[in-house]
Design an enzyme around this catalytic site. Structure first.
Site, PDB file in Angstrom:
ATOM      1  N   PRO A  86       0.815  -1.228   0.000  1.00 20.63           N
ATOM      2  CA  PRO A  86       0.000   0.000   0.000  1.00 20.63           C
ATOM      3  C   PRO A  86       0.847   1.276   0.000  1.00 20.63           C
ATOM      4  O   PRO A  86       0.329   2.340  -0.332  1.00 20.63           O
ATOM      5  CB  PRO A  86      -0.831  -0.095   1.284  1.00 20.63           C
ATOM      6  CG  PRO A  86      -0.531  -1.404   1.908  1.00 20.63           C
ATOM      7  CD  PRO A  86       0.529  -2.098   1.134  1.00 20.63           C
ATOM      8  N   GLU A 113       1.249  -8.403   8.933  1.00 26.50           N
ATOM      9  CA  GLU A 113       1.342  -6.989   9.327  1.00 26.50           C
ATOM     10  C   GLU A 113       2.350  -6.238   8.477  1.00 26.50           C
ATOM     11  O   GLU A 113       2.388  -5.016   8.476  1.00 26.50           O
ATOM     12  CB  GLU A 113       1.736  -6.872  10.806  1.00 26.50           C
ATOM     13  CG  GLU A 113       0.840  -7.645  11.747  1.00 26.50           C
ATOM     14  CD  GLU A 113      -0.635  -7.239  11.632  1.00 26.50           C
ATOM     15  OE1 GLU A 113      -0.908  -6.029  11.601  1.00 26.50           O
ATOM     16  OE2 GLU A 113      -1.483  -8.144  11.564  1.00 26.50           O
ATOM     17  N   ARG A 150      -3.795  -7.937 -21.116  1.00 26.61           N
ATOM     18  CA  ARG A 150      -4.663  -7.513 -22.217  1.00 26.61           C
ATOM     19  C   ARG A 150      -3.960  -6.552 -23.178  1.00 26.61           C
ATOM     20  O   ARG A 150      -4.410  -6.351 -24.302  1.00 26.61           O
ATOM     21  CB  ARG A 150      -5.972  -6.917 -21.685  1.00 26.61           C
ATOM     22  CG  ARG A 150      -5.817  -5.615 -20.950  1.00 26.61           C
ATOM     23  CD  ARG A 150      -7.144  -5.185 -20.313  1.00 26.61           C
ATOM     24  NE  ARG A 150      -8.110  -4.663 -21.269  1.00 26.61           N
ATOM     25  CZ  ARG A 150      -8.074  -3.431 -21.794  1.00 26.61           C
ATOM     26  NH1 ARG A 150      -7.104  -2.595 -21.484  1.00 26.61           N
ATOM     27  NH2 ARG A 150      -9.010  -3.041 -22.633  1.00 26.61           N
ATOM     28  N   ASP A 164      -9.402   2.944 -24.905  1.00 23.49           N
ATOM     29  CA  ASP A 164      -9.679   2.721 -23.477  1.00 23.49           C
ATOM     30  C   ASP A 164      -9.769   4.017 -22.685  1.00 23.49           C
ATOM     31  O   ASP A 164      -9.108   5.002 -23.020  1.00 23.49           O
ATOM     32  CB  ASP A 164      -8.531   1.928 -22.823  1.00 23.49           C
ATOM     33  CG  ASP A 164      -8.635   0.445 -23.067  1.00 23.49           C
ATOM     34  OD1 ASP A 164      -9.708  -0.020 -23.481  1.00 23.49           O
ATOM     35  OD2 ASP A 164      -7.628  -0.252 -22.815  1.00 23.49           O
TER      36      ASP A 164
HETATM   37 CL1  6GU Z   1      -0.493  -3.678  -3.503  1.00 22.31          CL
HETATM   38  N1  6GU Z   1      -1.275  -4.412  -1.097  1.00 22.31           N
HETATM   39  C1  6GU Z   1      -2.045  -4.300  -0.008  1.00 22.31           C
HETATM   40  N2  6GU Z   1      -1.876  -5.145   1.002  1.00 22.31           N
HETATM   41  N3  6GU Z   1      -2.965  -3.359   0.135  1.00 22.31           N
HETATM   42  C2  6GU Z   1      -3.114  -2.519  -0.893  1.00 22.31           C
HETATM   43  C3  6GU Z   1      -2.363  -2.592  -2.067  1.00 22.31           C
HETATM   44  C4  6GU Z   1      -1.423  -3.566  -2.134  1.00 22.31           C
HETATM   45  N4  6GU Z   1      -2.756  -1.611  -2.894  1.00 22.31           N
HETATM   46  C5  6GU Z   1      -3.714  -0.972  -2.249  1.00 22.31           C
HETATM   47  N5  6GU Z   1      -3.934  -1.508  -1.052  1.00 22.31           N
END
Ligand code: 6GU
Length: 220
Positions: A86, A113, A150, A164
């Site tokens: 994230p 975690e 794709r 797109d």
């Molecule tokens: Cl790539 N991993 C996780 N655990 N949460 C996320 C993410 C990735 N992208 C957005 N939220």
């Protein structure tokens, strides 16, 4: 293209690459996708892949050894190693185009975690799919792989993705099919006019209008 995915939950991928366009791309030899459980690379007697964080705190942290050894085993000269996290760079269509030109991609799905910070040192790229937290990188990797496959030449007609959403930073224009009137809602006159220049202008206009209304950030 070759794609390898490191995950502790290979079962999460079952079915996803066995349908529709991705399945066809695999069957036609345009891409091969392999899922690897990095627990198989653990040198721990109990195949442990995580441990408690230094400095204390809740939860378990993925250790370096199984992931380092699994990547070492898969890496080739042209491999791009991608960490799903994230706190990575937010994924965009432009990155999908870039990655669709690569020969070999290795995705690492984090879990629990977190992961030992030193795992970042073997990665070329860190990607997030948006500002929310998933339980692990698996679903993120599936979304990214789908968007890349794709775009591999010959997987879908190029005409299907030159228009797109997000190309030119614009959302897609509205499309319609038969019947001409459904439940009182009519297809815009211009689309049945046969005037291709007018149709192209209308589509461009609608694309802009929709982007202004829904995603003004794309126009900045
Ligand atoms: Cl790539 N991993 C996780 N655990 N949460 C996320 C993410 C990735 N992208 C957005 N939220």
């Amino acid at each position: 293209m070759k794609i390898d995915v490191l995950s502790l939950f290979p079962g999460m991928f079952s079915g996803v690459f066995e349908e529709s366009i991705i399945k066809r791309a695999i069957n036609e030899g345009k891409v091969s996708i392999n899922i690897h459980n990095f627990r198989d690379f653990s040198l721990d007697p109990h195949n442990k892949v995580d441990d408690t964080p230094y400095g204390g705190g809740a939860g378990m942290v993925l250790t370096c050894q199984p992931i380092f050894d699994c990547v070492k085993n898969l890496r080739e000269e042209d491999s791009i190693v991608i960490l799903l996290t994230p706190d990575g760079e937010v994924y965009k269509q432009s990155k999908a185009y870039e990655l669709s030109k690569c020969k070999h991609l290795i995705f690492i799905c984090g879990h629990y975690e977190g992961f030992d910070e030193r795992i970042r040192s073997i990665c070329d790229l860190e990607i997030s799919i948006g500002d929310y937290v998933l339980t692990g990188g698996e679903i993120a990797s599936m979304a990214i792989i789908d968007s890349i496959v794709r775009l591999i030449p010959g997987v879908i007609e190029e005409e299907s993705h030159v228009n797109d959403s997000f190309n030119d930073n614009l959302l897609d224009y509205p499309t319609y099919t038969k019947p001409r009137v459904y439940d009182g809602m009519e297809v815009p006159e211009v689309l049945v006019s046969g005037d291709h220049k007018k149709i192209a202008e209308w589509r461009k206009e609608e694309s802009l209008k929709r982007t202004r209304e829904r995603r003004p950030d794309l126009l900045d």
